[in-house]
Design a protein around this motif. Structure first.
Motif, PDB file in Angstrom:
ATOM      1  N   THR A 102       0.828  -1.198   0.000  1.00  9.90           N
ATOM      2  CA  THR A 102       0.000   0.000   0.000  1.00  9.90           C
ATOM      3  C   THR A 102       0.866   1.253   0.000  1.00  9.90           C
ATOM      4  OG1 THR A 102      -1.734  -1.183   1.190  1.00  9.90           O
ATOM      5  CG2 THR A 102      -1.851   1.213   1.210  1.00  9.90           C
ATOM      6  N   CYS A 103       1.915   1.252   0.804  1.00 15.33           N
ATOM      7  CA  CYS A 103       2.816   2.398   0.851  1.00 15.33           C
ATOM      8  C   CYS A 103       3.548   2.574  -0.483  1.00 15.33           C
ATOM      9  CB  CYS A 103       3.833   2.248   1.988  1.00 15.33           C
ATOM     10  SG  CYS A 103       3.093   2.448   3.613  1.00 15.33           S
ATOM     11  N   ALA A 104       3.985   1.492  -1.062  1.00 14.76           N
ATOM     12  CA  ALA A 104       4.685   1.578  -2.350  1.00 14.76           C
ATOM     13  C   ALA A 104       3.764   2.142  -3.418  1.00 14.76           C
ATOM     14  CB  ALA A 104       5.202   0.204  -2.763  1.00 14.76           C
ATOM     15  N   ALA A 105       2.522   1.716  -3.433  1.00 14.41           N
ATOM     16  CA  ALA A 105       1.559   2.221  -4.415  1.00 14.41           C
ATOM     17  C   ALA A 105       1.291   3.702  -4.187  1.00 14.41           C
ATOM     18  CB  ALA A 105       0.257   1.427  -4.342  1.00 14.41           C
ATOM     19  N   ALA A 106       1.253   4.112  -2.925  1.00 14.22           N
ATOM     20  CA  ALA A 106       1.003   5.522  -2.618  1.00 14.22           C
ATOM     21  C   ALA A 106       2.157   6.405  -3.098  1.00 14.22           C
ATOM     22  CB  ALA A 106       0.791   5.700  -1.121  1.00 14.22           C
ATOM     23  N   PHE A 107       3.368   5.882  -3.053  1.00 19.47           N
ATOM     24  CA  PHE A 107       4.521   6.667  -3.465  1.00 19.47           C
ATOM     25  C   PHE A 107       4.792   6.588  -4.967  1.00 19.47           C
ATOM     26  CE2 PHE A 107       5.566   6.304   1.095  1.00 19.47           C
ATOM     27  CZ  PHE A 107       5.699   7.663   1.361  1.00 19.47           C
ATOM     28  N   ALA A 108       4.203   5.592  -5.637  1.00 20.98           N
ATOM     29  CA  ALA A 108       4.371   5.484  -7.085  1.00 20.98           C
ATOM     30  C   ALA A 108       3.621   6.650  -7.716  1.00 20.98           C
ATOM     31  CB  ALA A 108       3.821   4.157  -7.588  1.00 20.98           C
ATOM     32  N   GLN A 109       4.321   7.409  -8.508  1.00 23.34           N
ATOM     33  CA  GLN A 109       3.716   8.595  -9.081  1.00 23.34           C
ATOM     34  C   GLN A 109       3.679   8.476 -10.593  1.00 23.34           C
ATOM     35  OE1 GLN A 109       5.830  12.031  -7.775  1.00 23.34           O
ATOM     36  NE2 GLN A 109       5.359  11.727  -5.641  1.00 23.34           N
ATOM     37  N   THR A 110       2.704   9.114 -11.168  1.00 23.27           N
ATOM     38  CA  THR A 110       2.632   9.209 -12.615  1.00 23.27           C
ATOM     39  C   THR A 110       3.789  10.087 -13.073  1.00 23.27           C
ATOM     40  OG1 THR A 110       0.231   9.068 -12.503  1.00 23.27           O
ATOM     41  CG2 THR A 110       1.168   9.944 -14.528  1.00 23.27           C
ATOM     42  N   PRO A 111       4.518   9.661 -14.116  1.00 20.63           N
ATOM     43  CA  PRO A 111       5.626  10.473 -14.592  1.00 20.63           C
ATOM     44  C   PRO A 111       5.145  11.852 -15.042  1.00 20.63           C
ATOM     45  CG  PRO A 111       5.542   8.343 -15.733  1.00 20.63           C
ATOM     46  CD  PRO A 111       4.326   8.448 -14.895  1.00 20.63           C
ATOM     47  N   THR A 112       5.978  12.841 -14.853  1.00 27.26           N
ATOM     48  CA  THR A 112       5.638  14.197 -15.281  1.00 27.26           C
ATOM     49  C   THR A 112       5.741  14.281 -16.805  1.00 27.26           C
ATOM     50  OG1 THR A 112       7.920  15.000 -15.227  1.00 27.26           O
ATOM     51  CG2 THR A 112       6.652  15.134 -13.155  1.00 27.26           C
ATOM     52  N   PRO A 113       5.130  15.288 -17.404  1.00 23.87           N
ATOM     53  CA  PRO A 113       5.290  15.478 -18.845  1.00 23.87           C
ATOM     54  C   PRO A 113       6.760  15.573 -19.266  1.00 23.87           C
ATOM     55  CG  PRO A 113       3.428  16.745 -18.091  1.00 23.87           C
ATOM     56  CD  PRO A 113       4.103  16.194 -16.854  1.00 23.87           C
ATOM     57  N   GLU A 114       7.565  16.280 -18.496  1.00 25.85           N
ATOM     58  CA  GLU A 114       8.979  16.396 -18.843  1.00 25.85           C
ATOM     59  C   GLU A 114       9.686  15.047 -18.769  1.00 25.85           C
ATOM     60  OE1 GLU A 114      12.847  19.226 -18.088  1.00 25.85           O
ATOM     61  OE2 GLU A 114      11.272  19.226 -16.559  1.00 25.85           O
ATOM     62  N   GLN A 115       9.365  14.242 -17.769  1.00 23.95           N
ATOM     63  CA  GLN A 115       9.967  12.904 -17.666  1.00 23.95           C
ATOM     64  C   GLN A 115       9.584  12.042 -18.869  1.00 23.95           C
ATOM     65  OE1 GLN A 115       8.362  12.007 -13.777  1.00 23.95           O
ATOM     66  NE2 GLN A 115      10.364  12.277 -12.787  1.00 23.95           N
ATOM     67  N   MET A 116       8.338  12.145 -19.313  1.00 17.26           N
ATOM     68  CA  MET A 116       7.910  11.349 -20.467  1.00 17.26           C
ATOM     69  C   MET A 116       8.598  11.817 -21.752  1.00 17.26           C
ATOM     70  SD  MET A 116       6.260   8.946 -19.293  1.00 17.26           S
ATOM     71  CE  MET A 116       6.014   8.217 -20.886  1.00 17.26           C
ATOM     72  N   ALA A 117       8.734  13.124 -21.925  1.00 14.82           N
ATOM     73  CA  ALA A 117       9.430  13.640 -23.104  1.00 14.82           C
ATOM     74  C   ALA A 117      10.880  13.163 -23.107  1.00 14.82           C
ATOM     75  CB  ALA A 117       9.360  15.166 -23.145  1.00 14.82           C
ATOM     76  N   GLN A 118      11.515  13.184 -21.939  1.00 15.44           N
ATOM     77  CA  GLN A 118      12.902  12.737 -21.847  1.00 15.44           C
ATOM     78  C   GLN A 118      13.022  11.239 -22.084  1.00 15.44           C
ATOM     79  OE1 GLN A 118      15.510  14.760 -21.672  1.00 15.44           O
ATOM     80  NE2 GLN A 118      16.889  13.005 -21.806  1.00 15.44           N
ATOM     81  N   LYS A 119      12.089  10.477 -21.537  1.00  8.52           N
ATOM     82  CA  LYS A 119      12.121   9.019 -21.699  1.00  8.52           C
ATOM     83  C   LYS A 119      11.985   8.633 -23.173  1.00  8.52           C
ATOM     84  CE  LYS A 119       9.754   4.840 -20.155  1.00  8.52           C
ATOM     85  NZ  LYS A 119       8.650   4.285 -19.375  1.00  8.52           N
ATOM     86  N   GLN A 120      11.066   9.271 -23.880  1.00  8.96           N
ATOM     87  CA  GLN A 120      10.898   8.932 -25.296  1.00  8.96           C
ATOM     88  C   GLN A 120      12.108   9.381 -26.100  1.00  8.96           C
ATOM     89  OE1 GLN A 120      10.027  10.948 -28.312  1.00  8.96           O
ATOM     90  NE2 GLN A 120      10.671  12.706 -27.092  1.00  8.96           N
ATOM     91  N   LEU A 121      12.732  10.499 -25.720  1.00 14.01           N
ATOM     92  CA  LEU A 121      13.937  10.972 -26.400  1.00 14.01           C
ATOM     93  C   LEU A 121      15.076   9.958 -26.246  1.00 14.01           C
ATOM     94  CD1 LEU A 121      15.612  13.263 -27.805  1.00 14.01           C
ATOM     95  CD2 LEU A 121      16.168  14.026 -25.486  1.00 14.01           C
ATOM     96  N   GLU A 122      15.266   9.459 -25.040  1.00 15.93           N
ATOM     97  CA  GLU A 122      16.338   8.487 -24.798  1.00 15.93           C
ATOM     98  C   GLU A 122      16.088   7.193 -25.574  1.00 15.93           C
ATOM     99  OE1 GLU A 122      16.398   8.317 -20.513  1.00 15.93           O
ATOM    100  OE2 GLU A 122      17.264  10.331 -20.377  1.00 15.93           O
ATOM    101  N   ALA A 123      14.850   6.729 -25.608  1.00 13.87           N
ATOM    102  CA  ALA A 123      14.518   5.512 -26.358  1.00 13.87           C
ATOM    103  C   ALA A 123      14.704   5.742 -27.854  1.00 13.87           C
ATOM    104  CB  ALA A 123      13.093   5.077 -26.051  1.00 13.87           C
ATOM    105  N   TYR A 124      14.329   6.917 -28.332  1.00 14.88           N
ATOM    106  CA  TYR A 124      14.516   7.295 -29.738  1.00 14.88           C
ATOM    107  C   TYR A 124      15.998   7.219 -30.102  1.00 14.88           C
ATOM    108  CZ  TYR A 124      14.366  10.452 -33.842  1.00 14.88           C
ATOM    109  OH  TYR A 124      14.492  11.019 -35.093  1.00 14.88           O
ATOM    110  N   ASN A 125      16.839   7.814 -29.272  1.00  8.51           N
ATOM    111  CA  ASN A 125      18.282   7.838 -29.549  1.00  8.51           C
ATOM    112  C   ASN A 125      18.908   6.448 -29.505  1.00  8.51           C
ATOM    113  OD1 ASN A 125      18.438  10.557 -30.111  1.00  8.51           O
ATOM    114  ND2 ASN A 125      18.987  11.131 -28.025  1.00  8.51           N
ATOM    115  N   GLN A 126      18.284   5.543 -28.767  1.00 10.46           N
ATOM    116  CA  GLN A 126      18.774   4.163 -28.712  1.00 10.46           C
ATOM    117  C   GLN A 126      18.117   3.285 -29.777  1.00 10.46           C
ATOM    118  OE1 GLN A 126      18.034   2.951 -24.664  1.00 10.46           O
ATOM    119  NE2 GLN A 126      19.471   4.439 -23.838  1.00 10.46           N
ATOM    120  N   LYS A 127      17.197   3.873 -30.533  1.00  6.47           N
ATOM    121  CA  LYS A 127      16.402   3.141 -31.524  1.00  6.47           C
ATOM    122  C   LYS A 127      15.718   1.923 -30.897  1.00  6.47           C
ATOM    123  CE  LYS A 127      19.502   2.599 -34.821  1.00  6.47           C
ATOM    124  NZ  LYS A 127      20.083   2.349 -36.149  1.00  6.47           N
ATOM    125  N   ASP A 128      15.244   2.112 -29.669  1.00  6.42           N
ATOM    126  CA  ASP A 128      14.557   1.062 -28.917  1.00  6.42           C
ATOM    127  C   ASP A 128      13.058   1.256 -29.122  1.00  6.42           C
ATOM    128  OD1 ASP A 128      13.306  -0.559 -27.013  1.00  6.42           O
ATOM    129  OD2 ASP A 128      14.830  -0.149 -25.477  1.00  6.42           O
TER     130      ASP A 128
END
Length: 127
Positions: free
Chosen positions: A11-37
């Motif tokens: 329950t505590c772990a679920a409470a602390f799990a947060q939805t990624p921010t827009p900036e985190q998602m933009a960065q995540k897709q950029l890193e995957a793009y650069n790795q062609k993953d």
């Protein structure tokens, strides 16, 4: 007692799990793009993602169609690297000025990412 402790930890772990921010998602897709993953890249997008060319020309609709197009693009690239020159974050939107090296060609543009509930739901490219 062990069950109660495990339940509390979950329950505590679920409470602390947060939805990624827009900036985190933009960065995540950029890193995957650069790795062609393609898998990690596509994990960043909603099922009904829409890709536009500015101002409002719909180019791609839906994750399956997007994956099909980007898989071809990734596979045809000997060299593929996107560098963010400038990033602006405003609420659910991330605006990146980008420089992309694709094989022997370098080109620039702007990508506007709209993020909802931890997924990119729309991208608008300004060439």
């Amino acid at each position: 007692m062990k069950k109660i402790i495990v339940l509390l930890l979950c329950t505590c772990a679920a409470a602390f799990a947060q939805t990624p921010t827009p900036e985190q998602m933009a960065q995540k897709q950029l890193e995957a793009y650069n790795q062609k993953d393609i898998k990690a890249f596509m994990d960043c997008f909603s099922e009904d993602v829409k890709i536009y060319t500015y101002p409002n020309t719909l180019e791609v609709e839906g994750k399956a169609k997007m994956q099909e197009q980007y898989a071809l693009f990734f596979n045809s690239a000997q060299t593929l690297h996107c560098t963010v020159i400038k990033r602006i974050v405003r609420g659910a939107f991330v605006i990146d000025e980008e420089s992309v090296q694709y094989n022997a060609t370098t080109f620039g543009g702007v990508a506007i990412y709209e993020v909802k509930e931890g997924k990119i739901v729309a991208v608008t490219f300004i060439k």
